[in-house]
Design a protein around this motif. Structure first.
Motif, PDB file in Angstrom:
ATOM      1  N   LEU A 148       0.812  -0.844  -0.163  1.00 13.47           N
ATOM      2  CA  LEU A 148       0.069   0.419   0.204  1.00 13.47           C
ATOM      3  C   LEU A 148       1.033   1.098   0.081  1.00 13.47           C
ATOM      4  CD1 LEU A 148      -2.833   1.299   0.546  1.00 13.47           C
ATOM      5  CD2 LEU A 148      -2.651   0.830   2.649  1.00 13.47           C
ATOM      6  N   ALA A 149       2.048   1.239   0.961  1.00 14.28           N
ATOM      7  CA  ALA A 149       2.963   2.675   1.065  1.00 14.28           C
ATOM      8  C   ALA A 149       3.172   3.008   0.084  1.00 14.28           C
ATOM      9  CB  ALA A 149       3.415   2.494   1.858  1.00 14.28           C
ATOM     10  N   GLY A 150       4.204   1.534  -1.256  1.00 14.45           N
ATOM     11  CA  GLY A 150       4.997   1.553  -1.669  1.00 14.45           C
ATOM     12  C   GLY A 150       3.613   1.808  -3.042  1.00 14.45           C
ATOM     13  N   THR A 151       2.878   1.594  -3.702  1.00 13.30           N
ATOM     14  CA  THR A 151       1.577   1.875  -4.176  1.00 13.30           C
ATOM     15  C   THR A 151       1.927   3.769  -4.306  1.00 13.30           C
ATOM     16  OG1 THR A 151       0.540  -0.066  -4.357  1.00 13.30           O
ATOM     17  CG2 THR A 151      -0.522   2.339  -5.547  1.00 13.30           C
ATOM     18  N   ALA A 152       1.773   3.623  -3.414  1.00 10.24           N
ATOM     19  CA  ALA A 152       1.589   5.120  -3.220  1.00 10.24           C
ATOM     20  C   ALA A 152       2.443   6.456  -3.557  1.00 10.24           C
ATOM     21  CB  ALA A 152       0.958   5.929  -1.210  1.00 10.24           C
ATOM     22  N   LEU A 153       3.935   5.400  -2.967  1.00 14.42           N
ATOM     23  CA  LEU A 153       4.854   6.253  -3.476  1.00 14.42           C
ATOM     24  C   LEU A 153       5.195   6.369  -4.861  1.00 14.42           C
ATOM     25  CD1 LEU A 153       7.569   5.147  -0.591  1.00 14.42           C
ATOM     26  CD2 LEU A 153       6.908   7.256  -0.864  1.00 14.42           C
ATOM     27  N   VAL A 154       5.062   4.938  -5.687  1.00 12.20           N
ATOM     28  CA  VAL A 154       5.292   5.093  -6.980  1.00 12.20           C
ATOM     29  C   VAL A 154       4.209   6.476  -7.931  1.00 12.20           C
ATOM     30  CG1 VAL A 154       4.689   3.684  -9.328  1.00 12.20           C
ATOM     31  CG2 VAL A 154       5.734   2.715  -7.120  1.00 12.20           C
ATOM     32  N   SER A 155       3.027   6.610  -7.067  1.00 15.75           N
ATOM     33  CA  SER A 155       1.817   7.366  -7.906  1.00 15.75           C
ATOM     34  C   SER A 155       2.568   8.939  -7.490  1.00 15.75           C
ATOM     35  CB  SER A 155       0.322   7.258  -7.298  1.00 15.75           C
ATOM     36  OG  SER A 155       0.144   5.622  -7.418  1.00 15.75           O
ATOM     37  N   MET A 156       3.226   8.842  -6.341  1.00 12.53           N
ATOM     38  CA  MET A 156       4.065  10.337  -5.944  1.00 12.53           C
ATOM     39  C   MET A 156       5.521  10.494  -6.404  1.00 12.53           C
ATOM     40  SD  MET A 156       3.962  10.472  -2.286  1.00 12.53           S
ATOM     41  CE  MET A 156       2.697  10.634  -0.988  1.00 12.53           C
ATOM     42  N   SER A 157       5.836   9.641  -7.564  1.00 12.19           N
ATOM     43  CA  SER A 157       6.793   9.783  -8.589  1.00 12.19           C
ATOM     44  C   SER A 157       6.219  10.323  -9.954  1.00 12.19           C
ATOM     45  CB  SER A 157       7.495   8.559  -8.605  1.00 12.19           C
ATOM     46  OG  SER A 157       7.633   7.429  -7.382  1.00 12.19           O
ATOM     47  N   ASN A 158       4.799  10.300  -9.863  1.00 14.16           N
ATOM     48  CA  ASN A 158       4.336  10.806 -10.833  1.00 14.16           C
ATOM     49  C   ASN A 158       4.034  12.571 -10.750  1.00 14.16           C
ATOM     50  OD1 ASN A 158       3.482  11.405 -13.438  1.00 14.16           O
ATOM     51  ND2 ASN A 158       1.986  10.529 -13.157  1.00 14.16           N
ATOM     52  N   LEU A 159       5.174  13.153 -10.199  1.00 14.94           N
ATOM     53  CA  LEU A 159       4.650  14.762  -9.821  1.00 14.94           C
ATOM     54  C   LEU A 159       3.743  14.758 -10.165  1.00 14.94           C
ATOM     55  CD1 LEU A 159       8.145  15.701  -8.405  1.00 14.94           C
ATOM     56  CD2 LEU A 159       6.714  14.793  -7.267  1.00 14.94           C
ATOM     57  N   PRO A 160       3.779  15.671 -10.493  1.00 15.39           N
ATOM     58  CA  PRO A 160       3.113  16.722 -10.975  1.00 15.39           C
ATOM     59  C   PRO A 160       1.268  16.688 -11.118  1.00 15.39           C
ATOM     60  CG  PRO A 160       4.038  17.316 -12.956  1.00 15.39           C
ATOM     61  CD  PRO A 160       4.487  15.754 -12.423  1.00 15.39           C
ATOM     62  N   ARG A 161       0.679  15.150 -11.148  1.00 11.05           N
ATOM     63  CA  ARG A 161      -0.622  14.874 -10.995  1.00 11.05           C
ATOM     64  C   ARG A 161      -0.682  14.794  -9.998  1.00 11.05           C
ATOM     65  NH1 ARG A 161       1.147  12.850 -16.337  1.00 11.05           N
ATOM     66  NH2 ARG A 161      -0.313  13.870 -18.053  1.00 11.05           N
ATOM     67  N   ALA A 162       0.611  13.545  -9.026  1.00 12.42           N
ATOM     68  CA  ALA A 162       0.396  13.438  -7.344  1.00 12.42           C
ATOM     69  C   ALA A 162       0.053  14.964  -7.311  1.00 12.42           C
ATOM     70  CB  ALA A 162       1.316  12.939  -7.768  1.00 12.42           C
ATOM     71  N   LEU A 163       0.950  16.288  -7.385  1.00 14.38           N
ATOM     72  CA  LEU A 163       0.938  17.038  -6.560  1.00 14.38           C
ATOM     73  C   LEU A 163      -0.655  17.649  -6.875  1.00 14.38           C
ATOM     74  CD1 LEU A 163       3.963  18.602  -6.660  1.00 14.38           C
ATOM     75  CD2 LEU A 163       3.165  17.803  -5.128  1.00 14.38           C
ATOM     76  N   GLU A 164      -0.921  17.837  -8.407  1.00 19.11           N
ATOM     77  CA  GLU A 164      -2.622  17.857  -8.505  1.00 19.11           C
ATOM     78  C   GLU A 164      -3.444  17.369  -7.823  1.00 19.11           C
ATOM     79  OE1 GLU A 164      -4.436  17.191 -12.453  1.00 19.11           O
ATOM     80  OE2 GLU A 164      -3.525  19.556 -13.056  1.00 19.11           O
ATOM     81  N   ALA A 165      -3.752  15.882  -8.115  1.00 23.24           N
ATOM     82  CA  ALA A 165      -4.033  15.137  -7.724  1.00 23.24           C
ATOM     83  C   ALA A 165      -4.500  14.988  -5.080  1.00 23.24           C
ATOM     84  CB  ALA A 165      -4.050  13.811  -7.666  1.00 23.24           C
ATOM     85  N   GLU A 166      -3.394  15.619  -4.737  1.00 21.70           N
ATOM     86  CA  GLU A 166      -3.491  16.126  -3.280  1.00 21.70           C
ATOM     87  C   GLU A 166      -3.387  17.365  -3.527  1.00 21.70           C
ATOM     88  OE1 GLU A 166      -3.200  14.321  -0.748  1.00 21.70           O
ATOM     89  OE2 GLU A 166      -2.875  12.367  -1.975  1.00 21.70           O
ATOM     90  N   HIS A 167      -3.657  18.642  -4.415  1.00 20.89           N
ATOM     91  CA  HIS A 167      -3.798  19.955  -3.488  1.00 20.89           C
ATOM     92  C   HIS A 167      -2.476  20.935  -3.231  1.00 20.89           C
ATOM     93  CE1 HIS A 167      -8.178  18.463  -5.224  1.00 20.89           C
ATOM     94  NE2 HIS A 167      -8.396  18.152  -4.073  1.00 20.89           N
ATOM     95  N   LEU A 168      -1.080  19.994  -4.237  1.00 26.23           N
ATOM     96  CA  LEU A 168      -0.572  20.912  -3.630  1.00 26.23           C
ATOM     97  C   LEU A 168       0.460  21.642  -5.179  1.00 26.23           C
ATOM     98  CD1 LEU A 168       1.388  17.706  -1.511  1.00 26.23           C
ATOM     99  CD2 LEU A 168       0.364  20.026  -0.916  1.00 26.23           C
ATOM    100  N   PRO A 169       1.456  22.612  -4.748  1.00 27.80           N
ATOM    101  CA  PRO A 169       1.177  23.670  -5.554  1.00 27.80           C
ATOM    102  C   PRO A 169       3.148  22.841  -6.378  1.00 27.80           C
ATOM    103  CG  PRO A 169       2.382  24.079  -2.786  1.00 27.80           C
ATOM    104  CD  PRO A 169       1.370  23.217  -2.954  1.00 27.80           C
ATOM    105  N   ILE A 170       2.464  22.559  -7.354  1.00 26.89           N
ATOM    106  CA  ILE A 170       3.575  22.313  -7.756  1.00 26.89           C
ATOM    107  C   ILE A 170       4.856  23.259  -8.299  1.00 26.89           C
ATOM    108  CG2 ILE A 170       4.329  21.531 -10.887  1.00 26.89           C
ATOM    109  CD1 ILE A 170       1.162  20.974 -10.857  1.00 26.89           C
ATOM    110  N   SER A 171       6.316  23.141  -8.246  1.00 27.24           N
ATOM    111  CA  SER A 171       7.106  23.742  -8.431  1.00 27.24           C
ATOM    112  C   SER A 171       7.453  24.370  -9.501  1.00 27.24           C
ATOM    113  CB  SER A 171       8.449  22.494  -7.924  1.00 27.24           C
ATOM    114  OG  SER A 171       9.660  23.286  -7.936  1.00 27.24           O
ATOM    115  N   PRO A 172       8.331  25.464  -9.803  1.00 32.61           N
ATOM    116  CA  PRO A 172       8.598  26.727 -10.796  1.00 32.61           C
ATOM    117  C   PRO A 172       9.295  26.130 -11.556  1.00 32.61           C
ATOM    118  CG  PRO A 172       8.855  27.859  -9.011  1.00 32.61           C
ATOM    119  CD  PRO A 172       8.150  26.379  -8.641  1.00 32.61           C
TER     120      PRO A 172
END
Length: 180
Positions: A148-172
């Protein structure tokens, strides 16, 4: 050769200069995600190695003293737990909890289940099948939590989509090619 710069396919949109790779790699939260993925991978492979060793170790050494056949049966039962969890529950949990909560819940559950595995009352049972059953159940749940944790980490590696899904700012510093 290939295209090394700003034009052609795969280049930055509208001829804008691409940020240096070091700026992208050091953009929040990529370094943290990569460190967490590496640590998670080490912990998962450690569990895959240590649990069988613990199962084969003598009772005097604190192990379960399982034979090869008994250990194989126990690990197979743990794999069944993983398959059921991965097939039926993991996707729903990640969608319901979100990436960060899935990572936290998975790592916390895996740590607690590892402690349970080592302190399991089934480890002192006289009958081998009770020792194997307790170990396989807790091991299956522990590795499922790590998946479960690994799935979240792999998904977080797709940063822009993961950040957008978590409503976090995307780095400039992220390349326009990476932004959805």
């Amino acid at each position: 050769g290939g295209d090394n710069g700003g034009g052609g396919s795969g280049g930055a949109a509208d001829g804008a200069a691409r940020p240096p790779l070091s700026a992208v790699l050091c953009s929040h939260p990529l370094p943290l995600v990569m460190v967490l993925r590496a640590a998670h991978g080490c912990a998962l492979f450690a569990a895959f190695d240590l649990v069988p060793l613990w199962g084969m170790a003598s009772r005097y050494a604190g192990g379960l003293a399982l034979t090869e056949e008994q250990l194989g049966t126990s690990l197979a039962a743990g794999a069944v737990v993983q398959v059921v969890f991965t097939s039926l529950a993991m996707g729903r949990l990640v969608r319901r909890l979100g990436l960060h909560a899935s990572l936290t819940a998975g790592c916390t559950a895996a740590a607690l289940l590892t402690l349970c595995l080592l302190a399991s009352p089934s480890a002192t049972a006289e009958r081998w099948w009770l020792r194997a059953l307790g170990a396989s159940l807790v091991y299956g749940l522990q590795t499922s939590a790590m998946l479960l944790a690994g799935t979240a980490l792999v998904s977080m590696s797709n940063l822009p989509r993961a950040l957008e899904a978590e409503h976090l700012p995307i780095s400039p510093h992220l390349s326009p090619d990476l932004v959805p």
